[in-house]
Motif scaffolding. Structure first.
Motif, PDB file in Angstrom:
ATOM      1  N   SER A   4       0.855  -1.184   0.000  1.00 55.03           N
ATOM      2  CA  SER A   4       0.000   0.000   0.000  1.00 55.03           C
ATOM      3  C   SER A   4       0.890   1.233   0.000  1.00 55.03           C
ATOM      4  O   SER A   4       2.122   1.127  -0.055  1.00 55.03           O
ATOM      5  CB  SER A   4      -0.940  -0.006   1.211  1.00 55.03           C
ATOM      6  N   LYS A   5       0.261   2.394   0.098  1.00 52.65           N
ATOM      7  CA  LYS A   5       1.059   3.619   0.124  1.00 52.65           C
ATOM      8  C   LYS A   5       1.895   3.700   1.395  1.00 52.65           C
ATOM      9  O   LYS A   5       2.946   4.339   1.416  1.00 52.65           O
ATOM     10  CB  LYS A   5       0.149   4.848   0.023  1.00 52.65           C
ATOM     11  N   ARG A   6       1.424   3.047   2.466  1.00 51.64           N
ATOM     12  CA  ARG A   6       2.161   3.099   3.735  1.00 51.64           C
ATOM     13  C   ARG A   6       2.952   1.828   3.999  1.00 51.64           C
ATOM     14  O   ARG A   6       3.705   1.768   4.969  1.00 51.64           O
ATOM     15  CB  ARG A   6       1.205   3.355   4.885  1.00 51.64           C
ATOM     16  N   LEU A   7       2.805   0.816   3.187  1.00 47.16           N
ATOM     17  CA  LEU A   7       3.541  -0.437   3.380  1.00 47.16           C
ATOM     18  C   LEU A   7       4.269  -0.762   2.079  1.00 47.16           C
ATOM     19  O   LEU A   7       3.632  -1.079   1.072  1.00 47.16           O
ATOM     20  CB  LEU A   7       2.603  -1.574   3.774  1.00 47.16           C
ATOM     21  N   LEU A   8       5.580  -0.650   2.132  1.00 52.01           N
ATOM     22  CA  LEU A   8       6.402  -0.873   0.955  1.00 52.01           C
ATOM     23  C   LEU A   8       7.376  -2.036   1.229  1.00 52.01           C
ATOM     24  O   LEU A   8       7.970  -2.124   2.315  1.00 52.01           O
ATOM     25  CB  LEU A   8       7.209   0.374   0.596  1.00 52.01           C
TER      26      LEU A   8
END
Length: 944
Positions: free
Chosen positions: A370-374
């Protein structure tokens, strides 16, 4: 036969002279300051440094101008005789003999040792790169390169078939030495190949038979199909396999004439255990991870450059799964905080590393990007092929358990995983030393445990290292040692383990932050070490003695108690140490006067509460033992006819001024394997330190050995005895005026050797070793002395010997230091088939040249007769006894008692008194000369 003693000599500076006694090819004088000793590699080098001076000089051998690894470069040899068995080329160079006795300037002599050798030559075939097209050797220029290592430089001869090649005879060839080549090289250049150039070529190398080294040669057949090796592999250059598989790699020849040789190698290290290399096929059964590495196939046929192919074998494996928690780097935080970034990293050590895949799970479910989990790979701040999961702007919902799984897709290698829990309780570590554990004190030999406590969640491993010693290793042999519980366990500690140890948190399996650290001091207690542990205290009667036992080291470094005993009985305690003084480091007692009653063993037992150590003092007024000199030049003097010999016994008195003056010596001489001994007291005047004493023992029987015991006596009584064994040795050094005679009584036969170019050898025997079935009516029954133990040299002329066969016995190499020499010897030529006995002189000033000096033929009766032969060699020389077989087997010839002395021979060549008629020949034996008896001895105090 006791001679009066001359007055003592004043001190005299040392003088030295180097003589050789080994297997030298030649010894020559290059100029006034340099002597060169030439020897063949593998032979035995023997150099003697003959010294004079008073007191007796000490001799030291050193070496320069040779290999740095040579033993004489690192450790000097303190001995008059320097002996090197099987000398190597690296041991050539300049050897120095230094003699010094504290008087004047030390004497230094040198000799350069030149080791001669010739290796096998190597022949390779090359072609210039610009010429390499299509067919390799058609109408092209070819170079045959011949290389060899030798000393002296080798001479090269090129041959085509049996014909020697040269520039002048064939303008299609060129012979030259290339520049910048290692070793000696000669190139044969064939310009624009012609049909006649396809032939067999031989490179012959020679050092002109120096030291008897034969020529060597190598041959190569050049044809129109000659070509360098070429290879191809049956697999890719990088081969990835699974553990347990059987691996087979084929290295296929695609060209090369002559047929190339194939060889497999592995780097690093040798081929794996169980691997089989047959020709170009390499097989590795049940391959394991440790078998990974580079495997090289090399083909050589001495044409062009070797062909080489390499396979990089990779066996899939994974180990050491670790994780890291990295707080927000931008905000330089070391804690996990909501609203800040957080990175979780996962790494395994794998082969091949780049084929590893990682998968992340959160609370048992796959983590979704996600945008917060890379999820990233190959983070530049972390080891290669590391997977990182980054949480941007950490939320409360991001708390949970994260699992990283590493795998090889499609390979039978088990997955590895590591788990990380992120919560409000996940905090960076702290480390400390438990109370009372900052200093650990144990006794040597006991186990020890050093402990550091780690707090935090998760708790990382603890890394231990030494602090007080730079780059010092831990007892395990490592610079860093990892422990999971923070405890470093040491078994059987030793004193060198004392010091400061550091414990610090690891940056893996925990927070990736600055390591926390603490220190622990280890003190290892050990018993005291004292000096002297044992001391021999000598003092004259009536003089005082101070005995001191000192503490060298210990832990604790102090003397808690000291107890003195004499012959096992307690002595009163010594005076107390003054109160103002520090802890005492020694204990001592004083004897007002040495007497017979106070002589004996004194012990001082020192304790430091951990253990004890003892100083032992042997107090006596006894004289020290004499010290024999074992390298006396030419100690043995042999007597003609009598088979007796005398021996020059030399010694000095050790520390004569330490006790009362030596009044006399008691000498005991006993033949080995006999019980009776001759004992004699020898009175002396005052003996000074370093004064050389000589005693000549006479009437010793050849070839028996004797035990000699020598005991000094003072007013106190008998001192320490010294003993040694005296062996009869035949002379093997350069001739001198001492008129040494070779009786052939020991196996070394005075350094004589059998010639390698003759038909058969001389034989050493005596009446006890004669073949009972030997031919009658020829040869002597005994040696010149008539005793059954006496040896002589003879030639056995029975079958398979034939008419004209020759046996040569060659003397050592002698330096010519006089114009005339006289060779005296006894010969026995009895039998109706006697051939000839010749004496030859081999001069080495201009190569080896044998000159006849004396010859005798025919039956001379069953008698020993003596010959005196004058010679005048022009340089270094050898004498050769040549026996020639006659017409039949009754032709044994013998020689004995060979003497080589400087000066002219007696005018009367044959002395009737020197003819010895053997028993059974019809004439009586000549009476023996009267001997000195039973042991004529005289003492000399003289300068050496």
């Amino acid at each position: 036969c006791l001679l009066s003693k001359p007055p003592p000599f004043p001190p005299a500076p040392a003088q030295a002279q180097i003589v050789h006694a080994g297997q030298a090819c030649v010894v020559k004088e290059d100029n006034i300051s340099e002597r060169v000793y030439t020897i063949r590699e593998g032979d035995t080098l023997v150099l003697q440094c003959l010294v004079t001076g008073h007191p007796r000089p000490q001799v030291r051998w050193t070496k320069t101008a040779g290999s740095a690894s040579d033993k004489f470069q690192e450790t000097s040899v303190f001995n008059e005789t320097l002996r090197i068995e099987r000398i190597a080329r690296t041991q050539g160079g300049r050897y120095y003999c230094k003699a010094e006795n504290g008087v004047g300037v030390p004497a230094i002599k040198s000799i350069r040792v030149d080791v001669q050798y010739l290796d096998e030559p190597m022949l390779t075939v090359h072609q210039t790169v610009s010429d390499v097209r299509g067919n390799f050797y058609q109408e092209k220029t070819v170079f045959l390169r011949c290389t060899v290592n030798s000393n002296p430089p080798a001479r090269f001869i090129w041959k085509r078939g049996s014909d020697t090649l040269s520039h002048s005879q064939d303008n299609g060839v060129d012979i030259y030495e290339p520049l910048y080549t290692q070793g000696e090289t000669k190139v044969l250049k064939l310009k624009n190949l012609r049909p006649q150039d396809y032939a067999s070529y031989t490179c012959q190398v020679s050092v002109r038979n120096v030291c008897g080294i034969p020529d060597k040669a190598v041959t190569f057949q050049l044809t129109n199909t000659t070509a360098p090796p070429a290879l191809k592999l049956s697999v890719n250059e990088t081969l990835v396999v699974n553990p347990g598989e059987n691996v087979t790699v084929q290295c296929l020849l695609t060209g090369g004439d002559p047929l190339p040789q194939l060889q497999w190698s592995h780097g690093p290290g040798p081929l794996p255990l169980g691997a089989l290399a047959q020709g170009g096929t390499l097989s590795i059964p049940s391959v394991q991870a440790r078998d990974s590495g580079y495997y090289n196939c090399t083909a050589t046929n001495n044409v062009g450059n070797p062909a080489k192919k390499t396979v990089n074998l990779l066996v899939r494996s994974m180990k050491n799964a670790t994780f890291q928690i990295t707080p927000d780097v931008i905000k330089e935080s070391e804690n996990i905080q909501l609203g800040q970034d957080l990175k979780l990293s996962c790494h395994v050590d794998a082969v091949p590393q780049e084929k590893v895949t990682y998968q992340w799970f959160k609370n048992g479910k796959p983590a979704r990007m996600s945008k917060r989990l890379l999820v990233t790979r190959n983070d530049p701040e972390l080891p290669a092929v590391t997977s990182s999961l980054e949480l941007i702007d950490l939320h409360f919902s991001d708390y949970g358990t994260y699992l990283c799984v590493a795998s090889f897709p499609g390979a039978p290698v088990p997955d590895l995983s590591v788990e990380v829990n992120i919560s409000s309780e996940t905090v960076p570590p702290t480390i400390s030393v438990p109370k009372g554990r900052a200093v650990v004190t144990v006794r040597e030999g006991s186990p020890a445990e050093l402990q550091c406590e780690v707090r935090g969640k998760p708790r990382p491993p603890v890394l231990w290292s030494r602090v007080d010693k730079e780059a010092a290793l831990l007892p395990s042999g490592l610079l860093l040692e990892e422990t999971s519980d923070g405890k470093l366990r040491l078994e059987r500690v030793s004193r060198d383990m004392s010091g400061t140890y550091r414990c610090q948190t690891a940056r893996y399996n925990g927070f990736n932050v600055r390591p926390r650290e603490a220190q622990v001091q280890l003190n290892v207690q050990f018993p005291p070490e004292v000096e002297p542990s044992s001391q021999d205290v000598r003092q004259a009667l009536g003089r005082p003695v101070l005995l001191r036992c000192s503490l060298l080291r210990g832990s604790p470094q102090r003397i808690a108690s000291a107890v003195w005993r004499f012959k096992g009985q307690l002595l009163p305690p010594p005076p107390a140490v003054p109160i103002a003084a520090e802890a005492p480091d020694h204990s001592e007692i004083r004897l007002d006067a040495v007497t017979r009653d106070s002589s004996g063993s004194y012990e001082c037992s020192v304790s430091n509460d951990v253990g004890s150590a003892t100083c032992v003092f042997q107090v006596s007024a006894k004289a020290y033992s004499p010290e024999f000199y074992f390298d006396t030049p030419n100690p043995t003097r042999s007597h003609k006819l009598s088979k007796n010999y005398s021996y020059v016994l030399q010694w000095t008195q050790r520390e004569p001024d330490a006790v009362d003056p030596v009044l006399n010596y008691r000498l005991s001489v006993r033949q080995l394997n006999q019980h009776n001994a001759m004992v004699k007291a020898i009175p002396v005047r005052r003996v000074e330190k370093g004064q050389l004493l000589e005693y000549i023992l006479t009437d010793l029987r050849v070839p028996h050995s004797y035990e000699v015991r020598l005991t000094p006596y003072t007013t106190f009584g008998a001192g320490d005895m010294a003993s040694r064994i005296i062996h009869y040795t035949e002379p093997i050094n350069s001739p001198n005026l001492s008129d040494n005679t070779c009786h052939f009584e020991d196996e070394k036969i005075c350094g004589y050797t059998q010639d390698l170019t003759d038909n058969f050898d001389w034989t050493r025997q005596n009446a006890l070793t004669q073949n009972p079935k030997r031919s009658p009516n020829t040869g002597p029954p005994t040696d010149i002395s008539g005793t059954p133990e006496g040896y002589y040299m003879f030639i056995e002329t029975s079958r398979p010997r034939e008419l004209g066969d020759r046996a040569r016995l060659v003397s050592p190499l002698y330096n010519a230091s006089a114009k005339f020499y006289c060779v005296s010897f006894f010969y026995h030529m009895y039998g109706k088939h006697i051939g000839s006995l010749n004496l030859l002189v081999r001069s080495r000033n201009k190569g080896a040249l044998d000159m006849h000096a004396w010859s005798l033929s025919g039956n001379k009766g069953n008698v020993w007769q003596q010959a005196h032969v004058p010679i005048n060699p022009s340089g270094p020389f050898q004498i050769i006894f040549e026996g020639v077989r006659g017409s039949g087997y009754l032709g044994d010839i013998a020689i004995d008692d060979v003497t080589l002395k400087k000066g002219e021979c007696p005018r009367k060549q044959m002395d009737p008194n020197k003819v010895v008629v053997m028993p059974g020949s019809g004439a009586p034996c000549q009476p023996r000369p009267q001997l000195w008896g039973p042991m004529a001895i005289f003492l000399l105090a003289l300068q050496r």
